[in-house]
Design an enzyme around this catalytic site. Structure first.
Site, PDB file in Angstrom:
ATOM      1  N   GLU A 270      41.700  37.883  38.094  1.00 45.93           N
ATOM      2  CA  GLU A 270      40.514  38.455  38.637  1.00 45.93           C
ATOM      3  C   GLU A 270      40.710  38.732  40.082  1.00 45.93           C
ATOM      4  O   GLU A 270      40.093  39.484  40.709  1.00 45.93           O
ATOM      5  CB  GLU A 270      39.205  37.269  38.139  1.00 45.93           C
ATOM      6  CG  GLU A 270      38.747  37.174  36.856  1.00 45.93           C
ATOM      7  CD  GLU A 270      38.128  38.796  36.235  1.00 45.93           C
ATOM      8  OE1 GLU A 270      38.103  39.529  36.998  1.00 45.93           O
ATOM      9  OE2 GLU A 270      37.768  38.550  35.060  1.00 45.93           O
TER      10      GLU A 270
ATOM     11  N   ARG B 156      40.380  42.358  41.431  1.00 42.46           N
ATOM     12  CA  ARG B 156      39.227  42.787  42.263  1.00 42.46           C
ATOM     13  C   ARG B 156      39.515  42.541  43.809  1.00 42.46           C
ATOM     14  O   ARG B 156      39.435  43.606  44.679  1.00 42.46           O
ATOM     15  CB  ARG B 156      38.143  41.715  42.168  1.00 42.46           C
ATOM     16  CG  ARG B 156      37.682  41.830  40.537  1.00 42.46           C
ATOM     17  CD  ARG B 156      36.405  41.120  40.292  1.00 42.46           C
ATOM     18  NE  ARG B 156      36.399  40.849  38.771  1.00 42.46           N
ATOM     19  CZ  ARG B 156      35.121  40.552  38.207  1.00 42.46           C
ATOM     20  NH1 ARG B 156      33.888  40.952  38.867  1.00 42.46           N
ATOM     21  NH2 ARG B 156      34.929  40.356  37.076  1.00 42.46           N
TER      22      ARG B 156
ATOM     23  N   ASP C  30      44.318  44.299  26.342  1.00 41.63           N
ATOM     24  CA  ASP C  30      44.004  45.712  26.752  1.00 41.63           C
ATOM     25  C   ASP C  30      44.820  46.241  28.211  1.00 41.63           C
ATOM     26  O   ASP C  30      45.652  47.241  28.139  1.00 41.63           O
ATOM     27  CB  ASP C  30      42.471  45.802  27.210  1.00 41.63           C
ATOM     28  CG  ASP C  30      41.943  44.496  27.855  1.00 41.63           C
ATOM     29  OD1 ASP C  30      42.674  43.759  28.562  1.00 41.63           O
ATOM     30  OD2 ASP C  30      40.694  44.590  28.007  1.00 41.63           O
TER      31      ASP C  30
ATOM     32  N   GLU D 181      33.809  50.445  30.665  1.00 38.54           N
ATOM     33  CA  GLU D 181      34.982  51.039  29.727  1.00 38.54           C
ATOM     34  C   GLU D 181      34.648  52.300  29.172  1.00 38.54           C
ATOM     35  O   GLU D 181      35.492  53.347  29.293  1.00 38.54           O
ATOM     36  CB  GLU D 181      35.325  50.046  28.861  1.00 38.54           C
ATOM     37  CG  GLU D 181      36.132  48.863  29.412  1.00 38.54           C
ATOM     38  CD  GLU D 181      35.419  47.645  29.982  1.00 38.54           C
ATOM     39  OE1 GLU D 181      34.368  47.919  29.714  1.00 38.54           O
ATOM     40  OE2 GLU D 181      35.829  47.238  30.647  1.00 38.54           O
TER      41      GLU D 181
END
Ligand code: DMJ
Length: 637
Positions: A263, A267, A396, A530
């Site tokens: 994360e 980010r 993913d 998404e």
């Protein structure tokens, strides 16, 4: 009994009866246990703790599976939130069990299989000195080389201006109006964040306060860093300047908290990198290199595969408590490549690249069941831990970063290309399915058994397969583009079959279901991007107007169901016409959802795909044209 042994002191002399002595001793031993035990609950920084607990200790993790995990998600209002593409896992609060180690006898019993894997080789802390050396080396590199990096030289290697001829302004008035609407949504989301949650990580729009959470290791301002590039490309310049000023004066990287490596990377590192490349403001470069260095110790494991959680102050790292047997997550350690290559470019320090190339090497070499990449890998042995494969949560963005590594390398990274197309082939053979109603979907694979479910997170794959279509084997190109369109269509169906016209967290294709959630716990929508991300890519690739229409449907649904008086909020059930809000404006709503919508209604020359690759949090990173960069005086790393 102890007293009797003390020279010169007799128990009777103290006037205590046996039962009283016993009670006294019991009290004393209770007190000692309590004081010692309390040490474990003190924050890492407390000195007392550092004195008492030796450096060799390895904080442990508890066993958990993503199944256990997903059981925890629903109904946990704190975490109808966030989430990795890298994981349903990260949908849950950062939950690391920090139980003490070997040296504290009985407590070892409490430890899990996962932590044992760590302790056997005592990887994390035992390797701390190496980590420190790396930081020093890196700092030295910075001093010498970072200054050698020229922003002007970098700009000369872009094929087109980043913001296009006219900032991507579309010529037809309807599209322009739609784009203006998206910009207004961004301003509304930003203004409310600023008003009620400034400096905290995210806004809670119903209670009108801020949320800090525990994914970012004490770092603050996630919504600010995540928004920098969106504000800039939308031309919200006043807001961008406020955000920049905050980064300059308030983004404090000296933090001693436990952060998700993934994360923080997608980010903060991604957000700062993009902000630097778009604006050339040195402060972003300085901050991002400093932050990148703090992440390096996470790689100090026997295999070099980083663990999921890192203490940004001490550099100690752990596996997630819920990750199977102390393993690392494919979508986490596989989603560092783009950012780390840029960190090397900017800092002049090759270590960042070395770290991610090492991950690549291991993944390329390891045997893969049916050519598939399972989601859990041991950072100690380098072996797969379970055979769960998914193009949604936990897997993913690993696939996404393979094709994007190839594209970002100016199509020179042949290894990434090969790995991507082989993975795609295995996914098609084993996971891609057609429903009785004719919908194409990507199922999950558990040791050979298919779970006919597709997560919202997996819907990014329409866009990914789309951008990869052109460079696939010639005879497969059209097929990949068709597959991308079919998956995007299915994901749109998951939206259009709900009362709110927003899609659930996961939808199924069994027991009569077709692109609908069958479990209560899968019905929520947390402002995820998404599906819209795939619309944006498919629009750019095909210019089929349906993608803009679908994007507009999403805007209307967001306005109707997610907009509240003080921001945007996720909802708990997309099938309920009277919605219940989850009170969270996710930072990725500003960085991804609104950015992709804005791009969908802009001309293609706003961040042209020939020059820019979006990281998994939608932060644009420029293609690295090595020869050009070198010719213009930027050092090769
Ligand atoms: C974002 O943080 C990123 O897209 C990540 O890859 C997956 N999860 C969220 C959005 O849903």
């Amino acid at each position: 009994m102890v007293f009797r042994k003390l020279p010169g002191v007799s128990a009777s002399g103290m006037g205590l009866r046996l039962s009283q002595k016993f009670v006294f001793l019991l009290f004393l031993s209770g007190l000692v246990t309590l004081c010692f035990g309390a040490l474990f609950f003190l924050p890492d920084s407390v000195r007392l703790k550092r004195i008492f607990l030796s450096k060799n200790e390895n904080p442990a993790v508890t066993v958990g599976s993503d199944n256990e995990l997903s059981k925890k998600v629903p109904g946990d209002p704190e975490h109808l939130r966030a989430g990795l593409k890298g994981g349903e896992g990260a949908n849950v609060k950062l939950k690391v069990s920090r139980k003490p180690s070997v040296t504290h006898g009985a407590r070892t019993v409490e430890r899990s299989v996962g932590s044992r894997a760590q302790d056997e080789r005592s990887p994390a802390r035992a390797q701390e000195p190496a980590a420190r050396d790396e930081r020093v080396t890196s700092a030295a590199h910075n001093g010498e080389r970072a200054s050698a990096y020229s922003y002007e030289a970098f700009k000369k290697c872009l094929l087109k201006p980043a913001l296009g001829k006219n900032k991507g302004t579309p010529s037809d008035s309807e599209t322009l109006q739609r784009r203006e609407k998206v910009k207004e949504m961004m301003k509304f989301a930003w203004d409310n964040y600023k008003r009620y949650a400034w400096g905290q990580n995210e806004l809670r729009p119903l209670t009108r306060n801020g949320h800090i959470g525990n994914m970012f290791g004490g770092l603050r301002g996630a919504s600010i860093v995540d928004s920098l590039d969106t504000l800039y490309i939308m031309g919200l310049m006043e807001e961008y300047e406020e955000a920049k000023e905050w980064v300059q004066n308030n983004l404090n990287l000296i933090s001693n908290g436990e952060a998700s490596l993934f994360e923080v990377n997608i980010r903060y590192v991604g957000g700062l990198l993009s902000a630097y490349y778009l604006t050339g403001a040195e402060i972003f470069k300085q901050k991002v290199v400093e932050l990148g260095e703090k992440l390096l110790p996470a790689f100090n494991t026997p295999t070099g595969i980083p663990r999921g959680v890192i203490n940004l102050g001490s550099g100690t790292s752990w596996s997630w408590g819920w990750a199977s047997a102390g393993s690392s997550i494919l979508a986490e350690f596989g989603t560092l490549h783009l950012e780390f290559l840029h960190l090397s470019q900017l800092s002049g320090n090759p270590l960042f690249t070395e770290k991610v190339m090492n991950i690549r090497k291991l993944l390329n070499k390891i045997e893969k069941p049916h050519g598939l990449y399972p989601n859990f890998l041991s950072p100690v042995s380098g072996n797969w831990v379970q055979h769960h494969v998914s193009i949604g949560g936990l897997g993913d963005s690993f696939y996404e970063y393979l094709i994007k590594s190839y594209l970002m390398s100016d199509k020179t990274d042949q290894e990434a290309k090969k790995m991507y197309y082989s993975a795609m082939e295995a996914i098609e053979t084993n996971l891609v399915q057609k429903s009785p109603g004719g919908l194409t979907y990507v199922a999950e694979w558990r040791g050979g058994i298919l779970d006919h479910k597709m997560g919202h997170l997996a819907c990014f794959s329409g866009g990914m397969i789309g951008i990869g279509a052109d460079d696939g084997p010639t005879e497969q190109r059209q097929h990949y583009l068709d597959l991308a369109a079919e998956i995007t269509h299915t994901c749109h169906e998951s939206y259009s079959r709900s009362a709110t016209k927003l899609g659930p967290e996961a939808f199924r294709f069994d027991a009569g279901a077709e692109a609908t959630a069958t479990r209560l716990s899968d019905r929520y929508y947390i402002l995820r991007p998404e599906v819209i991300e795939s619309y944006m890519y498919m629009w750019r690739l095909t210019h089929d107007p349906k993608y803009r229409e679908w994007g507009w449907e999403a805007v209307e649904a967001l306005e109707k169901h997610c907009r509240v008086d003080a921001g945007f909020s996720g909802i708990r059930d997309v099938y309920a016409s009277t919605v219940s809000h989850d009170n969270m404006q996710q930072s990725f709503f500003l960085s991804e959802t609104l950015k992709y919508l804005y791009l969908l209604f802009s001309d293609d020359d706003l961040l042209p795909l020939e020059d820019w690759v979006f990281n998994t949090e939608a932060h644009p990173l420029p293609v690295i044209r090595k020869t050009c960069l070198q010719e213009h005086g930027n050092p090769l790393v």
